[in-house]
Each structure stands twice: as C-alpha cells, then as structure tokens.
Write a protein that holds these residues in place. Structure first.
Motif, PDB file in Angstrom:
ATOM      1  N   ILE A 168       0.879  -1.177   0.000  1.00  0.00           N
ATOM      2  CA  ILE A 168       0.000   0.000   0.000  1.00  0.00           C
ATOM      3  C   ILE A 168       0.908   1.216   0.000  1.00  0.00           C
ATOM      4  CG2 ILE A 168      -1.938   1.140   1.123  1.00  0.00           C
ATOM      5  CD1 ILE A 168      -2.578  -1.463   2.546  1.00  0.00           C
ATOM      6  N   ASP A 178       1.507   5.080  -2.144  1.00  0.00           N
ATOM      7  CA  ASP A 178       0.964   6.032  -3.116  1.00  0.00           C
ATOM      8  C   ASP A 178       2.024   6.673  -4.007  1.00  0.00           C
ATOM      9  OD1 ASP A 178       1.985   7.536  -0.905  1.00  0.00           O
ATOM     10  OD2 ASP A 178       0.906   9.279  -1.664  1.00  0.00           O
ATOM     11  N   ASP A 234       0.436  -7.585  -4.838  1.00  0.00           N
ATOM     12  CA  ASP A 234      -0.673  -6.709  -5.225  1.00  0.00           C
ATOM     13  C   ASP A 234      -0.347  -5.310  -4.718  1.00  0.00           C
ATOM     14  OD1 ASP A 234      -2.040  -8.807  -6.352  1.00  0.00           O
ATOM     15  OD2 ASP A 234      -3.269  -9.192  -4.571  1.00  0.00           O
ATOM     16  N   THR A 235      -0.804  -4.294  -5.439  1.00  0.00           N
ATOM     17  CA  THR A 235      -0.484  -2.914  -5.080  1.00  0.00           C
ATOM     18  C   THR A 235      -1.743  -2.070  -4.962  1.00  0.00           C
ATOM     19  OG1 THR A 235       1.646  -3.074  -6.226  1.00  0.00           O
ATOM     20  CG2 THR A 235       0.821  -0.871  -5.750  1.00  0.00           C
ATOM     21  N   ALA A 236      -1.794  -1.246  -3.916  1.00  0.00           N
ATOM     22  CA  ALA A 236      -2.870  -0.264  -3.738  1.00  0.00           C
ATOM     23  C   ALA A 236      -2.222   1.100  -3.592  1.00  0.00           C
ATOM     24  CB  ALA A 236      -3.703  -0.592  -2.516  1.00  0.00           C
ATOM     25  N   GLN A 237      -2.872   2.140  -4.137  1.00  0.00           N
ATOM     26  CA  GLN A 237      -2.269   3.466  -4.148  1.00  0.00           C
ATOM     27  C   GLN A 237      -2.880   4.442  -3.148  1.00  0.00           C
ATOM     28  OE1 GLN A 237      -2.571   4.579  -8.315  1.00  0.00           O
ATOM     29  NE2 GLN A 237      -0.593   3.600  -8.776  1.00  0.00           N
ATOM     30  N   GLU A 287      -8.439   1.914  -0.708  1.00  0.00           N
ATOM     31  CA  GLU A 287      -8.284   0.722  -1.544  1.00  0.00           C
ATOM     32  C   GLU A 287      -7.435  -0.328  -0.832  1.00  0.00           C
ATOM     33  OE1 GLU A 287      -6.467  -0.648  -5.912  1.00  0.00           O
ATOM     34  OE2 GLU A 287      -5.957   1.314  -5.044  1.00  0.00           O
ATOM     35  N   GLY A 288      -6.373   0.145  -0.166  1.00  0.00           N
ATOM     36  CA  GLY A 288      -5.496  -0.780   0.543  1.00  0.00           C
ATOM     37  C   GLY A 288      -6.210  -1.538   1.643  1.00  0.00           C
ATOM     38  N   LEU A 338      -8.502  -4.228   0.121  1.00  0.00           N
ATOM     39  CA  LEU A 338      -7.765  -5.420  -0.297  1.00  0.00           C
ATOM     40  C   LEU A 338      -7.261  -6.212   0.903  1.00  0.00           C
ATOM     41  CD1 LEU A 338      -5.646  -3.995  -3.279  1.00  0.00           C
ATOM     42  CD2 LEU A 338      -7.623  -5.531  -3.415  1.00  0.00           C
TER      43      LEU A 338
END
Length: 225
Positions: free
Chosen positions: A6, A8, A28-31, A35-36, A39
């Motif tokens: 996670i 940005d 997996d990536t969250a920005q 969202e993080g 997930l």
C-alpha cells in the motif's frame, strides 16, 4: 509469499513491486488507504507493506481498522524516523517499522523472518512443569490446580523462566528481558524478585521448581539443580 504493498508514491510502488516479484513473491499494489484497507480485509496476504502517508486514509487509520479484522503481519514504511512514530506504529499493532529510504536487502531479510515464523508450528501458550501451569496468552498461573496471584513483574519473570524451561538463565538476561535494563552487579533487585516469586510459587509446596545456579543464574525445572 503473497504480499500487499500500500504505497501512493509511484516510483516507490514500482520499485517494491519489481524487486519483490523478481524474488519470487506475488505482489498486489494499492495506491491509497481506502483501496489498501479493502484489499487487506477482503484478500489473504502473508504480509502487508503499509506506507504511513497515504491519501484517503493514512497508514495509522488503515492499521487500526485492519487490526479489528485481521492479524496479518504489517511492515510500516515511513520517511519519518522519530521515536514517537515508531512507537505509535508498534502500539497500533505493526510487526515492524522501516524508515525510508531502506536497504532492499534488509526488507527481504525481514520478509524471510516472517516466512520462517509462519512455517513453524504454533507453540502452546501454556508451559507445564510438574504441577505448575504458566499460560502466557491469558497471563494465568496455576499450581496444583490453585490460581496464583502474581504481580506484573513476577509474572514476567516466571514467564521468562518458563519459556526457557530447563535452561539456566543469567541475571543479565533476566534484567534485560524482564526489566529492560542492564544488570548492575551491585544491586540485588533480581535476587529480591526471585525470592518474592518463590514465596508464591515454591514455598507453599513440597517440590521446589525455581533453582539457583550459584554464580550463573536461575532455572525453572522439576528436577533438583
């Protein structure tokens, strides 16, 4: 391992994704924080890399919300190296706190520690020796079926001896692990603490379990020293 990053900042996110993927991890990536968190709570991950400064919800908010649902290991990533920030992260439930910029080799090494820990069988939180039971998870102590009321320091001392059952532990190790201080040979604080613990754990019973190894330290064992 399956990891969630996670982060940005695009360059850092790409750097982590590329490096971790090259070392065989699924990433997996969250920005942003919202969202993080989605997930993190809806998926299954072995480890979460969590930036502190995030849009939507910052890392502190994500961690606090996550800990209400999951116990997934979390490494906080931050450009702030103040002691209060590291303490806050650990108090909220983070397993580690890495200050940016960090060495990628160190991150990999810490991830490997988590992997080894996950592969190990979960230890029984209850240590039993003779008729004594020390439950570290619930912080309960019983002997011969009777509950023993210990102070916080007395329990910490007994729990440390129990986790090293049958091993002689020095006064220095006891001071560092139970009192978070360096042992001073001119003080008898450790001996006094052991004496008070014995008054509750050993004195009312025939069989003695806490033994003194002269010149070395102490050992918890059902066998005579």
């Amino acid at each position: 391992m399956r990891l969630l990053s996670i982060e940005d900042e695009p360059a850092t996110a790409a750097y982590l994704h590329k490096g971790l993927t090259e070392h065989g991890h699924v990433v997996d990536t969250a920005q942003d924080g919202i969202e993080g968190l989605h997930l993190a709570t809806s998926g299954r991950y072995d480890l979460i890399l969590l930036d502190v400064s995030l849009p939507g919800a910052d890392g502190w908010q994500v961690l606090e919300s996550l800990r209400a649902h999951r116990h997934t290991p979390v490494f906080m990533l931050s450009g702030h190296d103040q002691v209060e920030d590291r303490v806050r992260g650990l108090q909220l439930g983070a397993d580690d706190y890495l200050v940016k910029p960090f060495a990628f080799a160190e991150l990999l090494a810490r991830i490997q520690v988590v992997a080894r820990r996950a592969a190990q069988p979960v230890a029984d939180p209850v240590v039993r020796v003779a008729d004594l039971e020390v439950d570290s998870a619930r912080r309960l102590v019983r002997r011969a079926g009777k509950h023993l009321a210990l102070t916080t320091k007395e329990f910490a001392l007994l729990d440390y001896l129990a986790r090293h059952l049958g091993q002689v532990v020095s006064r220095t190790l006891i001071a560092e692990n139970c009192w978070d201080m360096h042992f001073d040979s001119d003080t008898n604080v450790i001996d006094v603490a052991v004496r008070r613990l014995r008054a509750k754990v050993d004195d009312p019973f025939i069989d003695k379990l806490i033994h003194t190894i002269r010149g070395v330290g102490y050992v918890l064992d059902s066998r005579p020293a």
